[in-house]
Scaffold this active site. Structure first.
Site, PDB file in Angstrom:
ATOM      1  N   GLU A  12      10.313   1.924  10.172  1.00  0.00           N
ATOM      2  CA  GLU A  12      11.308   2.972   9.894  1.00  0.00           C
ATOM      3  C   GLU A  12      10.574   4.294   9.976  1.00  0.00           C
ATOM      4  O   GLU A  12       9.689   4.557   9.161  1.00  0.00           O
ATOM      5  CB  GLU A  12      11.916   2.796   8.490  1.00  0.00           C
ATOM      6  CG  GLU A  12      12.873   1.638   8.354  1.00  0.00           C
ATOM      7  CD  GLU A  12      14.097   1.770   9.228  1.00  0.00           C
ATOM      8  OE1 GLU A  12      14.462   2.894   9.628  1.00  0.00           O
ATOM      9  OE2 GLU A  12      14.697   0.731   9.536  1.00  0.00           O
ATOM     10  N   CYS A  47      13.761  11.686   5.609  1.00  0.00           N
ATOM     11  CA  CYS A  47      13.859  11.229   7.000  1.00  0.00           C
ATOM     12  C   CYS A  47      15.252  11.515   7.542  1.00  0.00           C
ATOM     13  O   CYS A  47      15.449  11.691   8.734  1.00  0.00           O
ATOM     14  CB  CYS A  47      13.550   9.752   7.084  1.00  0.00           C
ATOM     15  SG  CYS A  47      14.467   8.791   5.879  1.00  0.00           S
ATOM     16  N   GLU A  59      10.280  16.713  14.488  1.00  0.00           N
ATOM     17  CA  GLU A  59      10.501  16.604  13.042  1.00  0.00           C
ATOM     18  C   GLU A  59       9.560  17.564  12.320  1.00  0.00           C
ATOM     19  O   GLU A  59       8.346  17.496  12.489  1.00  0.00           O
ATOM     20  CB  GLU A  59      10.233  15.167  12.577  1.00  0.00           C
ATOM     21  CG  GLU A  59      10.595  14.968  11.124  1.00  0.00           C
ATOM     22  CD  GLU A  59      10.315  13.553  10.624  1.00  0.00           C
ATOM     23  OE1 GLU A  59       9.199  13.048  10.859  1.00  0.00           O
ATOM     24  OE2 GLU A  59      11.208  12.963   9.998  1.00  0.00           O
ATOM     25  N   LYS A 117       0.882  -1.181   0.000  1.00  0.00           N
ATOM     26  CA  LYS A 117       0.000   0.000   0.000  1.00  0.00           C
ATOM     27  C   LYS A 117       0.913   1.222   0.000  1.00  0.00           C
ATOM     28  O   LYS A 117       1.475   1.599   1.015  1.00  0.00           O
ATOM     29  CB  LYS A 117      -0.875  -0.027   1.262  1.00  0.00           C
ATOM     30  CG  LYS A 117      -2.173   0.730   1.202  1.00  0.00           C
ATOM     31  CD  LYS A 117      -2.064   2.220   1.006  1.00  0.00           C
ATOM     32  CE  LYS A 117      -1.636   2.996   2.218  1.00  0.00           C
ATOM     33  NZ  LYS A 117      -1.448   4.435   1.916  1.00  0.00           N
TER      34      LYS A 117
HETATM   35  P1  NAD Z   1       2.767   8.859   7.350  1.00  0.00           P
HETATM   36  O1  NAD Z   1       3.089   8.156   8.605  1.00  0.00           O
HETATM   37  O2  NAD Z   1       1.709   9.909   7.392  1.00  0.00           O
HETATM   38  O3  NAD Z   1       2.288   7.818   6.239  1.00  0.00           O
HETATM   39  C1  NAD Z   1       3.090   6.717   5.885  1.00  0.00           C
HETATM   40  C2  NAD Z   1       2.212   5.642   5.290  1.00  0.00           C
HETATM   41  O4  NAD Z   1       1.332   5.157   6.307  1.00  0.00           O
HETATM   42  C3  NAD Z   1       1.311   6.110   4.146  1.00  0.00           C
HETATM   43  O5  NAD Z   1       1.233   5.126   3.150  1.00  0.00           O
HETATM   44  C4  NAD Z   1      -0.041   6.284   4.827  1.00  0.00           C
HETATM   45  O6  NAD Z   1      -1.124   6.144   3.960  1.00  0.00           O
HETATM   46  C5  NAD Z   1       0.001   5.146   5.830  1.00  0.00           C
HETATM   47  N1  NAD Z   1      -0.919   5.305   6.968  1.00  0.00           N
HETATM   48  C6  NAD Z   1      -1.351   6.437   7.559  1.00  0.00           C
HETATM   49  N2  NAD Z   1      -2.203   6.154   8.571  1.00  0.00           N
HETATM   50  C7  NAD Z   1      -2.294   4.802   8.629  1.00  0.00           C
HETATM   51  C8  NAD Z   1      -3.024   3.900   9.454  1.00  0.00           C
HETATM   52  N3  NAD Z   1      -3.827   4.330  10.427  1.00  0.00           N
HETATM   53  N4  NAD Z   1      -2.867   2.579   9.240  1.00  0.00           N
HETATM   54  C9  NAD Z   1      -2.079   2.118   8.265  1.00  0.00           C
HETATM   55  N5  NAD Z   1      -1.374   2.926   7.437  1.00  0.00           N
HETATM   56  C10 NAD Z   1      -1.476   4.256   7.624  1.00  0.00           C
HETATM   57  O7  NAD Z   1       4.130   9.426   6.784  1.00  0.00           O
HETATM   58  P2  NAD Z   1       4.404  10.270   5.471  1.00  0.00           P
HETATM   59  O8  NAD Z   1       3.883  11.651   5.670  1.00  0.00           O
HETATM   60  O9  NAD Z   1       3.938   9.521   4.270  1.00  0.00           O
HETATM   61  O10 NAD Z   1       5.994  10.279   5.412  1.00  0.00           O
HETATM   62  C11 NAD Z   1       6.768  11.136   6.174  1.00  0.00           C
HETATM   63  C12 NAD Z   1       7.330  10.443   7.388  1.00  0.00           C
HETATM   64  O11 NAD Z   1       8.037   9.262   6.979  1.00  0.00           O
HETATM   65  C13 NAD Z   1       8.359  11.272   8.123  1.00  0.00           C
HETATM   66  O12 NAD Z   1       8.152  11.133   9.500  1.00  0.00           O
HETATM   67  C14 NAD Z   1       9.680  10.656   7.724  1.00  0.00           C
HETATM   68  O13 NAD Z   1      10.739  10.864   8.629  1.00  0.00           O
HETATM   69  C15 NAD Z   1       9.311   9.229   7.607  1.00  0.00           C
HETATM   70  N6  NAD Z   1      10.266   8.502   6.780  1.00  0.00           N
HETATM   71  C16 NAD Z   1      11.100   7.646   7.415  1.00  0.00           C
HETATM   72  C17 NAD Z   1      12.064   6.966   6.679  1.00  0.00           C
HETATM   73  C18 NAD Z   1      13.006   6.012   7.354  1.00  0.00           C
HETATM   74  O14 NAD Z   1      13.556   5.158   6.660  1.00  0.00           O
HETATM   75  N7  NAD Z   1      13.228   6.115   8.649  1.00  0.00           N
HETATM   76  C19 NAD Z   1      12.145   7.153   5.296  1.00  0.00           C
HETATM   77  C20 NAD Z   1      11.252   8.043   4.694  1.00  0.00           C
HETATM   78  C21 NAD Z   1      10.302   8.710   5.444  1.00  0.00           C
END
Ligand code: NAD
Length: 500
Positions: free
Chosen positions: A255, A289, A390, A180
């Protein structure tokens, strides 16, 4: 082939077929640099679509796990070749859907290519180990075994690279997948899926459901037929994922967020450190990230650093990422822009000094997108919210420090632990820093960004839960150790008893 000329309505990929979401609803994918541009319509999937994808993956697993790993790897190799061929088209698609500048989206596709080749190579490795038995005529070994159906939930900031980090090791290890991707960047995952489908992946081995998190991601979390779950995204959602996976004992890989720092010592090559801070802080509009959202600078060089850093940031060209002159694109969406703007107000109210930026960019063509000025706060202290939380946008907080020990304390004084860097010419300080920084990744004389796929990637504390993405570490998540004993003595031999 899915490129800028592809049909505007996209479908889920379930059991080898492109299918609409059962509910018939769609989500718009718009260009964040120009909201008037509709990139495509993607399915708004729900629980039923997810269940069908899980069923397909579960059924396909029965055969896929028995396909010899070198044969699985050949499909990956073919997919990598397709990605190489289409790199430019896919990079342009990615810039349109997420705003990242073209040189960076080419890098994102390249990272997927690198990961696909790397894991294709693992098809002929996946080494286990053989150990001598304590008993005669007995043979002992440990082999990697696939696990089953892997659920994957990915973010928008590396929309092809991050899915590839999960998909490729999972496939080569013999698992099947339900993926997803983020609702803001579905096209890049669609393109990756297309490449894998054309490479000959059997139906049901990779299934992709588009949609938002609560509707299309959440149903995977408590599904008893999903055996493992890999999530990349915010710490907030990661916590939900972790808790939802616990009752069914899913192997769960998280992650999450970061609050990364560049430490600039008084003996650093200052020009190099400034260049690194600009790239680390404003690359991908600060939406990595691993973004260097904090820069700690030794008091002896603080004044000179700040002056030159701000001068350099002032020259950054912000705009549409397809324009070759653009150095920084927009925020991903309106919500992210609002978050950035609210943190600018928080920084000001906390007493940090705004050295440059601080506003939304709305003149001319920029008014059509979610653009924000590259922003630098100076004279910060490590405890301020802008130095702790962040922001995920083009905002860098510069923090003065007096000693190496103080710098390490500031660096470690956050809840996250993804990446940290130090600029110094003192080899002893560099080695002490790599030992003492509590992050999963440390750079010396380079910014906090720039991971390579054949090394483990991940963070400590609130960034991760102990697993690692990429490198050989990825195989550890997507396979399970199976220990196998062969007794060819033709008699009962009791370990620890007959060998004593
Ligand atoms: P997010 O947590 O809002 O969403 C990530 C994913 O989770 C999306 O596909 C979203 O649709 C899904 N999601 C949201 N709510 C959910 C739920 N209740 N149940 C299941 N899935 C759900 O994050 P984002 O805005 O897409 O990305 C930014 C974040 O990702 C930042 O915090 C960044 O640091 C982190 N990030 C971390 C890494 C790493 O490797 N550590 C890499 C890239 C991004």
């Amino acid at each position: 082939m899915a490129t800028a000329f592809a049909p505007k309505v996209f479908k889920n990929y379930i059991n080898g077929e492109w299918v609409e979401a059962r509910g018939g609803k769609t989500i718009e994918n718009r260009n964040p640099a120009n909201r008037n541009e509709l990139v495509g319509m993607f399915p708004a999937s729900g629980a039923q679509d997810v269940q069908e994808a899980v069923d397909a993956a579960k059924s396909a697993y029965k055969k896929w796990r028995l396909v010899p790993a070198p044969k699985r790897a050949e499909m990956l190799f073919r997919a990598a070749e397709i990605l190489v061929e289409r790199k430019e088209d896919y990079a342009r698609d990615m810039t349109r859907e997420m705003g990242k500048i073209l040189s960076e989206t080419r890098g994102d596709v390249q990272e997927a290519i690198d990961m696909t080749y790397l894991m294709a190579g693992e098809g002929r490795r996946q080494f286990g180990h053989v150990a001598p038995s304590e008993l005669p005529s007995k043979f002992a070994m440990a082999v990697r075994a696939p696990i089953g159906v892997a659920g994957m939930i990915t973010p928008w900031n590396f929309p092809m690279a991050i899915p590839s980090w999960k998909v490729m090791p999972a496939l080569v290890c013999g698992n099947t997948i339900v993926l997803k991707p983020a609702e803001d960047t579905p096209l890049s995952t669609y393109n990756l899926t297309q490449a894998l489908a054309e490479a000959g992946l059997p139906p049901g081995v990779l299934n992709v459901v588009f949609g938002d998190g609560p509707q299309a991601g959440a149903p995977m979390l408590d599904n008893p037929d999903v055996d493992l779950l890999s999530f990349t995204g915010s710490t907030e959602v990661g916590r939900i994922v972790s808790q939802a996976c616990a009752p069914t004992f899913k192997k769960c890989h998280l992650e999450m967020g970061g609050k990364n720092i560049i430490i600039v010592m008084d003996d650093a090559n200052l020009e190099l450190a400034i260049e690194g801070a600009v790239w680390g802080g404003f690359g991908t509009t600060g939406q990595r990230c691993t973004a260097a959202s904090r820069v700690g600078v030794h008091k002896k060089v603080y004044g000179e650093f700040v002056e030159k850093f701000v001068e350099r940031v002032k020259k950054l060209k912000v705009g549409d990422g397809v324009d070759a002159a653009t150095e920084m694109g927009p925020c991903i969406n309106e919500q992210q822009l609002k978050t950035v703007m609210s943190y600018v107000e928080i920084g000001k109210s906390e007493g940090a000094k705004l050295a440059i930026g601080g506003h939304r960019l709305e003149s001319g063509a920029l008014a059509k997108g979610w653009f924000h000025e590259p922003t630098v706060f100076v004279d910060c202290n490590g405890k301020m919210r802008i130095c702790q939380e962040e922001i995920f946008g083009p905002v860098v907080a510069v923090i003065p420090f007096g000693t190496f020990e103080e710098a390490i304390e500031i660096a470690n004084g956050v809840s996250y632990g993804l990446s940290a860097s130090i600029y110094t010419r003192d080899v002893n300080k560099a080695f002490r820093a790599q030992r003492d920084l509590e992050t999963g990744i440390v750079y010396v004389n380079a910014p906090t960004i720039g991971a390579e796929v054949h090394l483990p990637f991940g963070g400590t504390k609130n960034t991760g839960n102990g697993h690692r993405e990429a490198g050989l570490a990825a195989l550890d998540f997507y396979s399970e150790w199976k220990t196998v004993y062969f007794d060819y003595s033709d008699k009962l031999q009791r370990a620890q008893i007959d060998s004593a």
